[in-house]
Design an enzyme around this catalytic site. Sequence first.
Site: not given
Ligand code: G3P
Length: 222
Positions: A10-11, A93, A141, A146, A202-203
């Site tokens: 959810y950040k 993270h 990641e 990200i 996330a996003s």
């Molecule tokens: O923890 C998930 C992440 O850092 C990836 O973020 O927004 O690229 O899916 P996102």
Amino acid sequence: MDTPIVILNYKTYLESSGANALKLAHDLESAASESGITMVAAPQAADIYRISDEASIPIFAQHIDPISPGGHTGSSLINTLIEAGISGSLINHSENRMKLADIDEVIKLCRDNEIESCVCTNNIETSKAVAALAPDAVAVEPPELIGTGIPVSQAQPEVVEDTVKEVKAINKNIKVLCGAGITTGDDMKAAMDLGADGVLLASGIIKAESPKEALLDLVSKL
Ligand code: G3P
């Protein structure tokens, strides 16, 4: 953790905070029940109890501090987080990096308290180093992807494939997830085809017009 697994971080987006955190948890709950895929919420600490009280989904913390009960003002204590409702935690993270010794300490705290540990890493080498600490899962990641919407599983497939190979060679029981830019069913399928056990994202979901539809699309090609 059963495979395949989806962890939604959810950040600190407003769309996934406070009352919206609970709404998103209900989206995860219904998408999980319609698809049969395990979907985990990783909300901010302040929203954990709100979700565990009202929704039936696994909840991970976004971070746990390497502390024991006592004088640690401003820290997140594992005992309190468990009582609030978590069954696991993200660790290290890339938006909240930790020292190696602290990562090791938090993995041990998770093991001692019988909750799951998912350590985030930035590349293959870091993933190998973390695998030696025997967490339940590693989530690779690449930081530069990200939040970009450019999926690691399609833009840097070798990072996913080689992380799976190297981590499983060290400890075959460790699950390997990948994240960064993952949004669609094609992105998740590409990750699974490369040997991943699931995704951390996330996003792409949180910012979607309909997070529930986005979640169902994510798992539609499995
Ligand atoms: O923890 C998930 C992440 O850092 C990836 O973020 O927004 O690229 O899916 P996102």
